[in-house]
Design a protein around this motif. Sequence first.
Motif, PDB file in Angstrom:
ATOM      1  N   PRO A 128       7.986  16.762   2.417  1.00  8.31           N
ATOM      2  CA  PRO A 128       7.877  15.301   2.523  1.00  8.31           C
ATOM      3  C   PRO A 128       8.775  14.771   3.637  1.00  8.31           C
ATOM      4  CG  PRO A 128       9.281  15.888   0.686  1.00  8.31           C
ATOM      5  CD  PRO A 128       8.772  17.188   1.259  1.00  8.31           C
ATOM      6  N   ARG A 129       8.562  13.524   4.058  1.00 13.40           N
ATOM      7  CA  ARG A 129       9.380  12.893   5.095  1.00 13.40           C
ATOM      8  C   ARG A 129      10.103  11.691   4.485  1.00 13.40           C
ATOM      9  NH1 ARG A 129       7.676  17.251   7.011  1.00 13.40           N
ATOM     10  NH2 ARG A 129       6.908  17.451   9.157  1.00 13.40           N
ATOM     11  N   ALA A 130      11.384  11.536   4.865  1.00  9.20           N
ATOM     12  CA  ALA A 130      12.222  10.484   4.269  1.00  9.20           C
ATOM     13  C   ALA A 130      12.108   9.179   5.055  1.00  9.20           C
ATOM     14  CB  ALA A 130      13.679  10.949   4.269  1.00  9.20           C
ATOM     15  N   PHE A 131      11.915   8.066   4.345  1.00  3.33           N
ATOM     16  CA  PHE A 131      11.946   6.746   4.984  1.00  3.33           C
ATOM     17  C   PHE A 131      12.675   5.759   4.077  1.00  3.33           C
ATOM     18  CE2 PHE A 131       8.316   8.943   6.779  1.00  3.33           C
ATOM     19  CZ  PHE A 131       8.659   8.878   8.122  1.00  3.33           C
ATOM     20  N   LEU A 145       8.197  -0.227   4.823  1.00  2.01           N
ATOM     21  CA  LEU A 145       8.849   0.860   5.561  1.00  2.01           C
ATOM     22  C   LEU A 145       8.817   0.519   7.047  1.00  2.01           C
ATOM     23  CD1 LEU A 145       7.068   3.920   3.865  1.00  2.01           C
ATOM     24  CD2 LEU A 145       9.218   2.848   3.183  1.00  2.01           C
ATOM     25  N   ASN A 146       9.826   0.944   7.805  1.00  2.00           N
ATOM     26  CA  ASN A 146       9.840   0.797   9.270  1.00  2.00           C
ATOM     27  C   ASN A 146       9.894   2.213   9.834  1.00  2.00           C
ATOM     28  OD1 ASN A 146      12.236  -1.984   9.172  1.00  2.00           O
ATOM     29  ND2 ASN A 146      10.097  -1.919   8.604  1.00  2.00           N
ATOM     30  N   VAL A 147       8.810   2.634  10.474  1.00  3.91           N
ATOM     31  CA  VAL A 147       8.690   4.051  10.858  1.00  3.91           C
ATOM     32  C   VAL A 147       8.668   4.207  12.377  1.00  3.91           C
ATOM     33  CG1 VAL A 147       7.224   6.102  10.729  1.00  3.91           C
ATOM     34  CG2 VAL A 147       7.431   4.587   8.742  1.00  3.91           C
ATOM     35  N   ARG A 148       9.687   4.880  12.907  1.00  2.00           N
ATOM     36  CA  ARG A 148       9.716   5.171  14.360  1.00  2.00           C
ATOM     37  C   ARG A 148       8.948   6.447  14.624  1.00  2.00           C
ATOM     38  NH1 ARG A 148      12.642   8.317  18.041  1.00  2.00           N
ATOM     39  NH2 ARG A 148      13.820   9.291  16.344  1.00  2.00           N
ATOM     40  N   LYS A 149       8.124   6.423  15.695  1.00  2.00           N
ATOM     41  CA  LYS A 149       7.359   7.613  16.057  1.00  2.00           C
ATOM     42  C   LYS A 149       8.287   8.596  16.774  1.00  2.00           C
ATOM     43  CE  LYS A 149       2.904   8.816  18.068  1.00  2.00           C
ATOM     44  NZ  LYS A 149       3.277  10.057  18.745  1.00  2.00           N
ATOM     45  N   VAL A 150       8.356   9.808  16.231  1.00  2.00           N
ATOM     46  CA  VAL A 150       9.201  10.848  16.821  1.00  2.00           C
ATOM     47  C   VAL A 150       8.328  11.693  17.752  1.00  2.00           C
ATOM     48  CG1 VAL A 150      10.563  12.915  16.279  1.00  2.00           C
ATOM     49  CG2 VAL A 150      10.663  10.929  14.770  1.00  2.00           C
ATOM     50  N   ASP A 151       8.825  11.982  18.961  1.00  2.00           N
ATOM     51  CA  ASP A 151       8.064  12.832  19.892  1.00  2.00           C
ATOM     52  C   ASP A 151       7.789  14.175  19.240  1.00  2.00           C
ATOM     53  OD1 ASP A 151       7.917  11.019  21.885  1.00  2.00           O
ATOM     54  OD2 ASP A 151       9.664  11.774  22.984  1.00  2.00           O
ATOM     55  N   GLY A 152       6.531  14.566  19.173  1.00  2.00           N
ATOM     56  CA  GLY A 152       6.183  15.867  18.594  1.00  2.00           C
ATOM     57  C   GLY A 152       6.279  15.887  17.082  1.00  2.00           C
ATOM     58  N   ALA A 154       5.075  15.527  13.364  1.00  2.00           N
ATOM     59  CA  ALA A 154       3.773  15.581  12.682  1.00  2.00           C
ATOM     60  C   ALA A 154       3.608  14.392  11.730  1.00  2.00           C
ATOM     61  CB  ALA A 154       3.674  16.897  11.907  1.00  2.00           C
ATOM     62  N   GLY A 155       4.642  14.087  10.946  1.00  2.00           N
ATOM     63  CA  GLY A 155       4.537  13.043   9.926  1.00  2.00           C
ATOM     64  C   GLY A 155       4.488  11.645  10.522  1.00  2.00           C
ATOM     65  N   THR A 156       5.417  11.349  11.433  1.00  2.00           N
ATOM     66  CA  THR A 156       5.415  10.001  12.025  1.00  2.00           C
ATOM     67  C   THR A 156       4.191   9.849  12.935  1.00  2.00           C
ATOM     68  OG1 THR A 156       6.931  10.724  13.766  1.00  2.00           O
ATOM     69  CG2 THR A 156       7.916   9.679  11.838  1.00  2.00           C
ATOM     70  N   GLY A 157       3.729  10.957  13.513  1.00  2.00           N
ATOM     71  CA  GLY A 157       2.490  10.928  14.312  1.00  2.00           C
ATOM     72  C   GLY A 157       1.329  10.513  13.422  1.00  2.00           C
TER      73      GLY A 157
HETATM   74  C1  LIG Z   1      17.585   9.570   4.341  1.00  2.00           C
HETATM   75  C2  LIG Z   1      16.700   9.340   5.550  1.00  2.00           C
HETATM   76  C3  LIG Z   1      16.110   8.107   5.738  1.00  2.00           C
HETATM   77  C4  LIG Z   1      15.299   7.888   6.848  1.00  2.00           C
HETATM   78  N1  LIG Z   1      14.742   6.652   7.021  1.00  2.00           N
HETATM   79  C5  LIG Z   1      13.987   6.431   8.115  1.00  2.00           C
HETATM   80  C6  LIG Z   1      13.400   5.107   8.338  1.00  2.00           C
HETATM   81  O1  LIG Z   1      13.548   4.166   7.561  1.00  2.00           O
HETATM   82  N2  LIG Z   1      12.683   4.958   9.475  1.00  2.00           N
HETATM   83  C7  LIG Z   1      12.483   5.970  10.378  1.00  2.00           C
HETATM   84  O2  LIG Z   1      11.818   5.743  11.384  1.00  2.00           O
HETATM   85  N3  LIG Z   1      13.015   7.195  10.174  1.00  2.00           N
HETATM   86  C8  LIG Z   1      13.743   7.450   9.078  1.00  2.00           C
HETATM   87  N4  LIG Z   1      14.272   8.697   8.873  1.00  2.00           N
HETATM   88  C9  LIG Z   1      13.941   9.772   9.825  1.00  2.00           C
HETATM   89  C10 LIG Z   1      12.583  10.348   9.466  1.00  2.00           C
HETATM   90  O3  LIG Z   1      12.661  10.962   8.179  1.00  2.00           O
HETATM   91  C11 LIG Z   1      12.164  11.384  10.496  1.00  2.00           C
HETATM   92  O4  LIG Z   1      12.000  10.741  11.730  1.00  2.00           O
HETATM   93  C12 LIG Z   1      10.885  12.028  10.082  1.00  2.00           C
HETATM   94  O5  LIG Z   1      11.119  12.896   8.992  1.00  2.00           O
HETATM   95  C13 LIG Z   1      10.276  12.823  11.217  1.00  2.00           C
HETATM   96  O6  LIG Z   1       9.125  13.419  10.712  1.00  2.00           O
HETATM   97  P1  LIG Z   1       7.996  14.001  11.645  1.00  2.00           P
HETATM   98  O7  LIG Z   1       7.082  14.797  10.758  1.00  2.00           O
HETATM   99  O8  LIG Z   1       7.385  12.948  12.478  1.00  2.00           O
HETATM  100  O9  LIG Z   1       8.771  14.931  12.598  1.00  2.00           O
HETATM  101  P2  LIG Z   1       8.983  16.516  12.392  1.00  2.00           P
HETATM  102  O10 LIG Z   1       7.677  17.211  12.427  1.00  2.00           O
HETATM  103  O11 LIG Z   1       9.820  16.721  11.190  1.00  2.00           O
HETATM  104  O12 LIG Z   1       9.756  16.863  13.703  1.00  2.00           O
HETATM  105  C14 LIG Z   1      10.785  16.042  14.233  1.00  2.00           C
HETATM  106  C15 LIG Z   1      11.220  16.605  15.564  1.00  2.00           C
HETATM  107  O13 LIG Z   1      11.842  17.865  15.327  1.00  2.00           O
HETATM  108  C16 LIG Z   1      11.169  18.896  16.019  1.00  2.00           C
HETATM  109  N5  LIG Z   1      11.212  20.035  15.087  1.00  2.00           N
HETATM  110  C17 LIG Z   1      10.443  20.250  13.999  1.00  2.00           C
HETATM  111  N6  LIG Z   1      10.840  21.386  13.352  1.00  2.00           N
HETATM  112  C18 LIG Z   1      11.890  21.876  14.049  1.00  2.00           C
HETATM  113  C19 LIG Z   1      12.746  22.994  13.901  1.00  2.00           C
HETATM  114  N7  LIG Z   1      12.620  23.840  12.893  1.00  2.00           N
HETATM  115  N8  LIG Z   1      13.711  23.184  14.823  1.00  2.00           N
HETATM  116  C20 LIG Z   1      13.885  22.338  15.852  1.00  2.00           C
HETATM  117  N9  LIG Z   1      13.102  21.250  16.059  1.00  2.00           N
HETATM  118  C21 LIG Z   1      12.139  21.018  15.168  1.00  2.00           C
HETATM  119  C22 LIG Z   1       9.788  18.348  16.301  1.00  2.00           C
HETATM  120  O14 LIG Z   1       9.223  18.915  17.451  1.00  2.00           O
HETATM  121  C23 LIG Z   1      10.067  16.886  16.507  1.00  2.00           C
HETATM  122  O15 LIG Z   1      10.515  16.614  17.800  1.00  2.00           O
HETATM  123  C24 LIG Z   1      15.070   8.936   7.771  1.00  2.00           C
HETATM  124  C25 LIG Z   1      15.648  10.180   7.573  1.00  2.00           C
HETATM  125  C26 LIG Z   1      16.457  10.384   6.470  1.00  2.00           C
HETATM  126  C27 LIG Z   1      17.075  11.743   6.255  1.00  2.00           C
END
Ligand SMILES: Cc1cc2nc3c(=O)[nH]c(=O)nc-3n(C[C@H](O)[C@H](O)[C@H](O)COP(=O)(O)OP(=O)(O)OC[C@H]3O[C@@H](n4cnc5c(N)ncnc54)[C@H](O)[C@@H]3O)c2cc1C
Length: 333
Positions: A128-131, A145-152, A154-157
């Motif tokens: 799961p992904r934390a927000f 929820l306020n979700v920033r798109k992370v480069d690469g 998967a979840g925020t994408g």
């Molecule tokens: C308690 C908490 C609260 C949060 N609240 C918010 C919120 O309110 N708003 C918000 O925008 N964000 C929040 N976040 C951050 C949010 O959870 C992350 O941005 C989100 O999980 C990213 O998910 P993703 O699937 O998009 O990225 P992921 O797929 O998890 O990848 C993120 C980045 O890491 C890289 N990556 C993936 N796996 C690896 C690995 N094994 N080694 C190295 N690099 C890797 C990917 O290429 C990518 O660039 C919070 C985080 C926490 C812990």
Amino acid sequence: MLDGALRAGIWLPYACNHGLCGTCKVDVLQGEVDHHHASSFALMDLEREEGKALACCATLNSDVTIEAQIDEELDALLLPVGDYRGRVIRIDDLTPTIKGIWLALDGDGLAFQAGQYLNLKLPGLAEPRAFSIASRPSARQVIELNVRKVDGGAGTGYLHEQLKVNDELQFTAPLGRFFVRKSAPEPMLFLAGGSGLSSPKAMICELLEEQDMRPITLIHGARCREELYDTAIFTDLAALYPHFRYVPALSDASHDSHWHGERGYVHEVAERLFDGRFAGLQAYLCGPPAMIDACLTSLMRGRLFEQHIHMEHFFTAADAAQPARRSALFKKF
Ligand SMILES: Cc1cc2nc3c(=O)[nH]c(=O)nc-3n(C[C@H](O)[C@H](O)[C@H](O)COP(=O)(O)OP(=O)(O)OC[C@H]3O[C@@H](n4cnc5c(N)ncnc54)[C@H](O)[C@@H]3O)c2cc1C
């Protein structure tokens, strides 16, 4: 182990949830556990032999008895963690990289403390992904929820590109121990970076709703003007409540001659506004780990220490893959 305790309404300290930081270390007094992917830095061989375990990744092979060190927190509510479903009722572009997502819940909705977060299950993703929850606890049937798109990412994408109104999302909540110390008398300083505004928004809106009259300052940092959001909401609140000060700040406004607000990173702006002196405040930090580290350095240099600093790191998988960083002066992660 951690999941079982939290669902039973028993608090255990935790932070990274990936077996890396060691915050959730407990003593297993009786019974057998499996340590799974606990890192050998966070849980050394000797500690395993002594019967220690990381609650976030240990599973039970039998009934177990554990002992944990838990700081008593006067203002923490002990709300059991549960599984919920929400229907997406609104999606807004808050900035080019941050979306606002609103979920409607059935029944009584979610009981949570302002500042807490949820773990969202997303299609095709094992973890799961934390927000953080950006809405007030009093409006418990609609979660923002306020979700920033992370480069690469998967979840925020998925949330930015595929999620539609009327979709259903499953999540586990409420999680985390980021909350306002309401019994503490000090003025409050909120430092937020990017979508790290989510928790402070819930906390500040609740404090103002409850007519809490202590001075509150919110410094919200963004790279450029397009990346600031909810400025109208906070400007209106500051006009309505004289004890609330709202300071938007841009870290890269060099080409924006029309910007008359604060310039610089959040910690630099805080140092300027408070003359580098932070003693006598309660500080709440929320956002990416680099912003939190910079703010911690400024606050501690300005004589504010651990018991008055509370924070939520927005770790991504990339951050979790880094070796755990922990200040020698700081017990909390
Ligand atoms: C308690 C908490 C609260 C949060 N609240 C918010 C919120 O309110 N708003 C918000 O925008 N964000 C929040 N976040 C951050 C949010 O959870 C992350 O941005 C989100 O999980 C990213 O998910 P993703 O699937 O998009 O990225 P992921 O797929 O998890 O990848 C993120 C980045 O890491 C890289 N990556 C993936 N796996 C690896 C690995 N094994 N080694 C190295 N690099 C890797 C990917 O290429 C990518 O660039 C919070 C985080 C926490 C812990």
